[in-house]
Design a protein around this motif. Sequence first.
Motif, short mmCIF file in Angstrom:
data_model
loop_
_atom_site.label_atom_id
_atom_site.label_comp_id
_atom_site.label_asym_id
_atom_site.label_seq_id
_atom_site.Cartn_x
_atom_site.Cartn_y
_atom_site.Cartn_z
N GLY A 31 -5.77 -9.96 56.25
CA GLY A 31 -5.60 -11.44 56.06
C GLY A 31 -4.37 -11.85 56.62
O GLY A 31 -4.16 -13.34 56.57
N LYS A 32 -3.45 -11.24 57.47
CA LYS A 32 -2.08 -11.83 57.90
C LYS A 32 -1.62 -11.38 58.98
O LYS A 32 -0.92 -11.78 59.70
CB LYS A 32 -1.05 -11.61 56.61
CG LYS A 32 -0.79 -10.15 56.39
CD LYS A 32 0.33 -10.22 55.29
CE LYS A 32 0.73 -9.07 54.60
NZ LYS A 32 1.76 -8.95 53.77
N ARG A 49 -13.79 -0.82 51.57
CA ARG A 49 -13.49 -2.34 51.26
C ARG A 49 -13.08 -2.78 52.45
O ARG A 49 -12.36 -2.10 53.31
CB ARG A 49 -12.26 -2.27 50.46
CG ARG A 49 -12.53 -1.89 48.84
CD ARG A 49 -11.07 -1.86 48.19
NE ARG A 49 -10.17 -0.83 48.76
CZ ARG A 49 -9.57 0.19 47.98
NH1 ARG A 49 -9.71 0.17 46.74
NH2 ARG A 49 -8.96 0.97 48.66
N PRO A 50 -13.59 -4.02 52.88
CA PRO A 50 -13.37 -4.91 53.87
C PRO A 50 -11.61 -5.00 54.13
O PRO A 50 -10.94 -5.48 53.18
CB PRO A 50 -13.86 -5.96 53.90
CG PRO A 50 -14.39 -6.28 52.67
CD PRO A 50 -14.31 -4.96 51.83
N ILE A 51 -11.03 -4.74 55.21
CA ILE A 51 -9.64 -4.71 55.46
C ILE A 51 -9.54 -5.75 56.86
O ILE A 51 -8.14 -6.19 56.86
CB ILE A 51 -8.88 -3.58 55.50
CG1 ILE A 51 -9.30 -2.81 56.41
CG2 ILE A 51 -8.99 -2.93 54.23
CD1 ILE A 51 -8.53 -1.69 57.01
N GLY A 52 -10.53 -6.24 57.21
CA GLY A 52 -10.22 -6.96 58.77
C GLY A 52 -11.64 -6.99 59.51
O GLY A 52 -12.46 -6.64 59.20
N GLN A 53 -11.34 -7.61 60.80
CA GLN A 53 -12.27 -7.84 61.88
C GLN A 53 -11.88 -7.39 63.18
O GLN A 53 -10.63 -7.76 63.45
CB GLN A 53 -12.79 -9.23 61.39
CG GLN A 53 -14.22 -9.44 62.21
CD GLN A 53 -14.67 -10.99 61.80
OE1 GLN A 53 -14.08 -11.53 61.16
NE2 GLN A 53 -15.82 -11.08 61.82
N TYR A 54 -12.85 -6.97 64.08
CA TYR A 54 -12.40 -6.72 65.38
C TYR A 54 -13.54 -7.47 66.05
O TYR A 54 -14.50 -7.52 66.10
CB TYR A 54 -12.53 -5.06 65.76
CG TYR A 54 -12.51 -4.78 67.01
CD1 TYR A 54 -11.49 -5.31 68.14
CD2 TYR A 54 -13.23 -3.99 67.50
CE1 TYR A 54 -11.51 -4.79 69.46
CE2 TYR A 54 -13.22 -3.13 68.89
CZ TYR A 54 -12.23 -3.78 69.50
OH TYR A 54 -12.20 -3.46 71.19
N LEU A 55 -12.97 -8.47 66.88
CA LEU A 55 -13.93 -9.56 67.80
C LEU A 55 -13.51 -9.23 69.25
O LEU A 55 -12.40 -8.86 69.70
CB LEU A 55 -13.46 -11.06 67.34
CG LEU A 55 -13.85 -11.37 66.14
CD1 LEU A 55 -12.48 -11.96 65.28
CD2 LEU A 55 -14.84 -12.28 66.19
#
Length: 75
Positions: free
Chosen positions: A46-47, A27-33
Motif C-alpha cells: 500500500g505504499k 494474504r494480499p500484499i500488492g499487485q503487479y500490472l
Amino acid sequence: MQIKLPATDLKAVQSVDSIELKDEAGRPIGQYLFGKGHGRTIFLFGKYKGTFKSHAECQAFVDGILAVINHATTQ
C-alpha cells in the motif's frame, strides 16, 4: 518472504493485465500490472510503487523492498 514475479513477454499481451501478489499465508500484499505500451508497475504494501521497463528491474525492486522490510523486522 520471497516473491517471484512471472516472466511476461509484453509483446504477447493484448491489454493491461494484473496479478495479485500474496505472502506465504495467502494474504494480499500488492499487485503487479503489465501491458503492451504501459510497461510494468508494482504496488507493494500500500505504499511502495515502481514502474519499470524490464522484468529484471521489477524483480530487483520487489527483492529490495522485501530485504528492507525483513531487515527492519529483525532489528
